[in-house]
Design a protein around this motif. Structure first.
Motif, short mmCIF file in Angstrom:
data_model
loop_
_atom_site.label_atom_id
_atom_site.label_comp_id
_atom_site.label_asym_id
_atom_site.label_seq_id
_atom_site.Cartn_x
_atom_site.Cartn_y
_atom_site.Cartn_z
N ARG A 33 27.24 55.97 44.58
CA ARG A 33 26.97 55.52 43.21
C ARG A 33 26.86 56.71 42.27
N ARG A 34 27.11 56.44 41.01
CA ARG A 34 27.01 57.44 39.95
C ARG A 34 28.05 58.56 40.09
N ALA A 35 29.17 58.22 40.74
CA ALA A 35 30.27 59.19 40.89
C ALA A 35 31.51 58.74 40.12
N GLY A 36 31.37 57.72 39.28
CA GLY A 36 32.50 57.23 38.49
C GLY A 36 33.38 56.22 39.21
N ILE A 37 32.98 55.80 40.41
CA ILE A 37 33.81 54.89 41.20
C ILE A 37 33.90 53.51 40.54
N SER A 38 32.80 53.03 40.00
CA SER A 38 32.84 51.71 39.36
C SER A 38 33.80 51.70 38.16
N LYS A 39 33.88 52.81 37.46
CA LYS A 39 34.82 52.88 36.34
C LYS A 39 36.26 52.88 36.82
N LEU A 40 36.54 53.53 37.95
CA LEU A 40 37.88 53.48 38.53
C LEU A 40 38.24 52.06 38.94
N LEU A 41 37.27 51.35 39.53
CA LEU A 41 37.49 49.96 39.91
C LEU A 41 37.73 49.08 38.68
N LEU A 42 36.96 49.31 37.64
CA LEU A 42 37.12 48.54 36.41
C LEU A 42 38.50 48.76 35.80
N VAL A 43 38.98 49.98 35.81
CA VAL A 43 40.32 50.28 35.28
C VAL A 43 41.38 49.51 36.08
N ALA A 44 41.22 49.43 37.40
CA ALA A 44 42.17 48.69 38.22
C ALA A 44 42.17 47.20 37.85
N VAL A 45 40.98 46.64 37.64
CA VAL A 45 40.87 45.24 37.21
C VAL A 45 41.56 45.06 35.86
N GLU A 46 41.27 45.94 34.93
CA GLU A 46 41.87 45.84 33.59
C GLU A 46 43.39 45.94 33.65
N ASP A 47 43.91 46.86 34.45
CA ASP A 47 45.36 47.02 34.59
C ASP A 47 45.99 45.75 35.17
N TRP A 48 45.34 45.15 36.18
CA TRP A 48 45.85 43.91 36.77
C TRP A 48 45.88 42.80 35.72
N LEU A 49 44.81 42.69 34.94
CA LEU A 49 44.75 41.64 33.92
C LEU A 49 45.82 41.84 32.85
N ARG A 50 46.01 43.07 32.41
CA ARG A 50 47.07 43.34 31.43
C ARG A 50 48.44 42.95 31.99
N ALA A 51 48.67 43.27 33.26
CA ALA A 51 49.95 42.91 33.89
C ALA A 51 50.13 41.40 33.98
N CYS A 52 49.02 40.66 33.99
CA CYS A 52 49.06 39.19 34.00
C CYS A 52 49.16 38.63 32.59
N GLY A 53 49.20 39.50 31.57
CA GLY A 53 49.30 39.05 30.19
C GLY A 53 47.97 38.65 29.59
N VAL A 54 46.89 39.12 30.16
CA VAL A 54 45.54 38.76 29.72
C VAL A 54 44.97 39.87 28.84
N GLY A 55 44.33 39.47 27.74
CA GLY A 55 43.79 40.46 26.82
C GLY A 55 42.28 40.50 26.72
N TYR A 56 41.59 39.72 27.54
CA TYR A 56 40.12 39.71 27.49
C TYR A 56 39.55 39.70 28.90
N LEU A 57 38.41 40.34 29.04
CA LEU A 57 37.68 40.38 30.31
C LEU A 57 36.23 40.04 30.04
#
Length: 143
Positions: A86-110
């Motif tokens: 924890r506190r090593a920036g891993i959750s932010k990397l995971l969040l970016v992956a979620v956001e990228d997947w959603l954008r690829a699905c045509g989604v603009g809100y999380l």
């Protein structure tokens, strides 16, 4: 080096283990996790170092999310990083992956949520760009 990738059905046991650590009172099982991983509207992302899972993020596509306009949105079901990492920036990397997947699905809100008494969860959401759109207390009644 930490990598993030989308989990597959082959990752069922790893995902199940991390889910049990995130939600120890949940009654899910390995078959249920495998079924979720096979769905198109559900994604789990794993953060790994040298092939060892350090955390996960789960997200779904939903037709209603608090604070989002009508239409398809994403919802962050859960995010978890093992204690030592924890506190090593891993959750932010995971969040970016979620956001990228959603954008690829045509989604603009999380959307996401956190328990009212989870101040670290609230702080994480605010630090990663979420804005609070409401507060609720949920009730249930046995019939």
């Amino acid at each position: 080096m930490i990598t993030v990738r989308r989990a597959t059905v082959a990752d069922t046991l790893v995902v199940y283990d991390l889910q049990c650590r995130l939600w120890p009172d949940d009654n899910s099982n390995e078959d249920g996790v495998a079924a979720l991983l096979a769905r198109d509207d559900f994604s789990v992302f794993l953060a790994e170092r040298d092939g060892v899972a350090l955390g996960l993020a789960e997200a779904t596509l939903q037709h209603y999310v608090d604070g989002a306009p009508d239409g398809l949105s994403g919802f962050l079901q859960g995010i978890f990083v093992t204690g030592y990492d924890r506190r090593a920036g891993i959750s932010k990397l995971l969040l970016v992956a979620v956001e990228d997947w959603l954008r690829a699905c045509g989604v603009g809100y999380l959307g996401s949520d956190s328990d009212l008494d989870n101040s670290p969860g609230a702080a994480w959401h605010e630090a990663t760009g979420f804005i609070e759109v409401g507060r609720t207390i949920n009730y249930a009644k046995r019939l």
